[in-house]
Design a protein around this motif. Structure first.
Motif, PDB file in Angstrom:
ATOM      1  N   UNK A 396      42.354  36.420  45.632  1.00  0.00           N
ATOM      2  CA  UNK A 396      42.985  37.488  44.852  1.00  0.00           C
ATOM      3  C   UNK A 396      43.200  36.986  43.428  1.00  0.00           C
ATOM      4  N   UNK A 397      43.932  37.743  42.625  1.00  0.00           N
ATOM      5  CA  UNK A 397      44.128  37.389  41.222  1.00  0.00           C
ATOM      6  C   UNK A 397      44.817  36.035  41.063  1.00  0.00           C
ATOM      7  N   UNK A 433      34.915  39.925  40.470  1.00  0.00           N
ATOM      8  CA  UNK A 433      34.498  40.584  39.222  1.00  0.00           C
ATOM      9  C   UNK A 433      35.210  39.971  38.020  1.00  0.00           C
ATOM     10  N   UNK A 434      36.478  39.639  38.192  1.00  0.00           N
ATOM     11  CA  UNK A 434      37.215  39.027  37.085  1.00  0.00           C
ATOM     12  C   UNK A 434      36.606  37.674  36.711  1.00  0.00           C
ATOM     13  N   UNK A 435      36.212  36.888  37.700  1.00  0.00           N
ATOM     14  CA  UNK A 435      35.605  35.592  37.418  1.00  0.00           C
ATOM     15  C   UNK A 435      34.248  35.747  36.744  1.00  0.00           C
ATOM     16  N   UNK A 438      34.417  36.989  33.088  1.00  0.00           N
ATOM     17  CA  UNK A 438      34.927  36.026  32.114  1.00  0.00           C
ATOM     18  C   UNK A 438      34.031  34.803  31.969  1.00  0.00           C
ATOM     19  N   UNK A 439      33.494  34.323  33.084  1.00  0.00           N
ATOM     20  CA  UNK A 439      32.784  33.037  33.046  1.00  0.00           C
ATOM     21  C   UNK A 439      31.378  33.110  33.624  1.00  0.00           C
ATOM     22  N   UNK A 440      30.874  34.314  33.932  1.00  0.00           N
ATOM     23  CA  UNK A 440      29.563  34.438  34.542  1.00  0.00           C
ATOM     24  C   UNK A 440      28.463  34.674  33.534  1.00  0.00           C
ATOM     25  N   UNK A 521      27.594  44.280  44.039  1.00  0.00           N
ATOM     26  CA  UNK A 521      28.537  43.463  44.816  1.00  0.00           C
ATOM     27  C   UNK A 521      29.912  43.377  44.159  1.00  0.00           C
ATOM     28  N   UNK A 522      30.033  43.860  42.938  1.00  0.00           N
ATOM     29  CA  UNK A 522      31.294  43.752  42.209  1.00  0.00           C
ATOM     30  C   UNK A 522      32.068  45.071  42.180  1.00  0.00           C
TER      31      UNK A 522
END
Length: 536
Positions: A396-397, A433-435, A438-440, A521-522
């Motif tokens: 989670x977050x 999705x957040x990861x 930001x970093x993908x 997938x996101x």
């Protein structure tokens, strides 16, 4: 050559050799009892004549009643005589320590841990270890879910056979509202009734403790009095439904590793009193949380004297504490030895319920001690590691925030998650999705993969490109807010190369069996994702 006749001058007292032997025996006896009297009255007396009188009185009494006098003087010269059961326990303890030192568990070394890579292998190892216990040993069993199935019956049958042999079995199972809600959502059941019946069948041998505070730790410890103790722990639940799930567990052995694990989940010996662990855990000494496994991390303490040991033993007896076969190695010394050997344990031990924390898990925790979260943050923020491979069932977050320190300093990360988890589907995708946002990207630091099988692992592999060293954290704690601040959890940080290399191969195989994340997938639904985050 002398000839002695019956009518000779030595008839009453025997030959000269017999007389000499008698004098020597009398001298040794007199010297022994003089030493005993000296320890009682001392060499210096207010009246010098008292010393000789005491010697003669004791020596005369010894001739009249040698056995009774010997027992009396022995009892007077020993501060706390051991009862027979304690003497037997000491003999078994010495035998176990000798065995541990022979196997490497009692000295400065810790036997290498073994990585278990499937459900069937984990269950077979648990059954094998329980079957190897003997009378006087102890088994500690704890799982989050115990579902029906053939494999479950194998584990329960091994516990019943152990109880018939005289093995003490302490079983615990999560029976909290959290697991009840999860079972309701999935339509499954737990076999707490089987453990209740086992306790009734073997009174005084089997003890079942239903956990009302969420207990997510999974472990089986086999404490052996005359052979090497072993333990199996990780993320595996018990039940045939979990056979196809991809998960990991660890088998460890030796008094240091098993004692350190027991210290983590049960707390030190000096708080295991009749008042109960829940009340005593609030008084536990705060040990330093350190992820520098492989080096001494504890402050040096003054050597323990005989007087302090006797005083501590009396205090433990007064408070109802006993050093059983499962608790004699549950101390900071075993924990330090295990860490020097490359195995360190980090646990969460909640000891109460807090309504405010339950309503706002992001901002408050249950009362107790929670070491897994800072250990994970330290692992991610450690500048020695620049490459991470993570297999996570639920995120989670709050879990994303744990991973971000590594990404902010430029480390690369490979993350594998299940495509269709049994619970928290939308919460997983929201965090992923957040990861990725930001970093993908094509040249990003995060490479995300989806596993078509149900991935239930909680595994972190940290590697150094410069030195080739690696560290692994394996356990039961998910990357979720309630796991960090409300659930009882058990994680282990391992720096033994044999284990980390095997885990590297297994994770590489897992990545090759998975598929890279695509845009579809996101996708997730709101407010479902937020509700799942709060529930988990």
């Amino acid at each position: 050559m002398y000839q002695y006749s019956v009518s000779g001058p030595w008839t009453a007292r025997g030959s000269p050799w017999t007389q000499e032997l008698t004098r020597r025996r009398a001298k040794q006896t007199r010297k022994r009892y003089q030493t005993t009297v000296t320890s009682i009255v001392g060499w210096r007396s207010s009246n010098p004549g008292e010393e000789g009188q005491a010697r003669r009185a004791t020596f005369g009494a010894s001739l009249a009643h040698p056995t009774r006098t010997a027992k009396a003087t022995f009892a007077d010269s020993v501060a706390v005589p051991l009862p027979p059961d304690e003497m037997i326990a000491n003999r078994r303890r010495r035998a176990a320590n000798k065995k541990d030192k022979k196997d490497g568990g009692g000295g400065g070394k810790v036997p290498p841990v073994r990585l278990l890579t499937s459900y069937d292998q984990t269950v077979a190892t648990i059954v094998e270890e329980i079957n190897r216990t003997a009378k006087g040993d102890r088994v500690e069993f704890s799982v989050y879910v115990l579902e029906p199935g053939e494999s479950t019956q194998r584990v329960l049958d091994s516990m019943r056979r152990a109880a018939r042999r005289g093995v003490r079995v302490d079983a615990s199972l999560d029976c909290s509202a959290v697991s009840s809600f999860t079972r309701w959502c999935e339509g499954t059941a737990t076999l707490a009734s089987e453990l209740v019946e086992m306790e009734k069948q073997f009174p005084g041998v089997v003890k079942f403790q239903p956990r009302r505070i969420p207990t997510h730790a999974k472990y089986v410890m086999c404490h052996r009095a005359a052979s090497t103790s072993t333990a199996v722990f990780g993320g595996v639940n018990i039940g045939d439904r979990f056979k196809p799930w991809r998960d990991f567990a660890i088998r460890a052995e030796g008094s240091a590793a098993v004692g350190a694990l027991s210290l983590g989940v049960n707390g030190p010996n000096n708080v295991n009193s009749k008042a109960g662990n829940a009340k005593a855990d609030s008084k536990v000494e705060e040990f330093k949380v350190d992820t520098q496994i492989g080096n001494p991390y504890f402050l040096r303490r003054k050597p323990r004297t005989v007087a302090s040991a006797v005083s501590g033993a009396k205090d433990m007896l007064r408070r109802g504490v006993s050093l059983t076969v499962g608790s004699r190695h549950r101390n900071a010394s075993a924990d330090a030895t295990a860490r020097r050997g490359g195995v360190g344990f980090f646990t969460n031990r909640p000891n109460g319920w807090n309504l405010l924390a339950w309503a706002f898990p992001r901002f408050a925790k249950f009362p107790g001690r929670f070491d897994v979260y800072p250990a994970l943050v330290d692992l991610m923020d450690d500048p020695r590691w620049d490459r991470y491979t993570i297999a996570a069932a639920y995120v989670d977050q709050c879990g994303v925030e744990v991973l971000e320190p590594a990404l902010r300093r430029g480390a690369t990360m490979t993350l594998v998650m299940p495509r269709n988890p049994n619970v928290y589907h939308d919460a997983n995708r929201k965090a992923l999705k957040r990861l990725v946002d930001r970093y993908g990207g094509e040249n990003g630091q995060v490479r995300a993969y989806m596993c078509d099988d149900m991935l239930h692992a909680k595994v972190f592999l940290a590697e150094s490109s410069a030195t080739g060293e690696s560290a692994a954290m394996i356990g039961s704690c998910n990357l979720k807010q309630r796991s960090f601040g409300q659930f009882a959890e058990l994680n282990a940080l391992i720096v033994q190369p044999s284990c980390t290399r095997q885990l590297e191969r297994e994770l590489a195989k897992l990545v090759s069996d998975s598929k890279a994340v695509v845009e579809s997938d996101l996708r997730f639904s709101e407010p479902k994702a937020t509700i799942e985050e709060w529930l988990g």
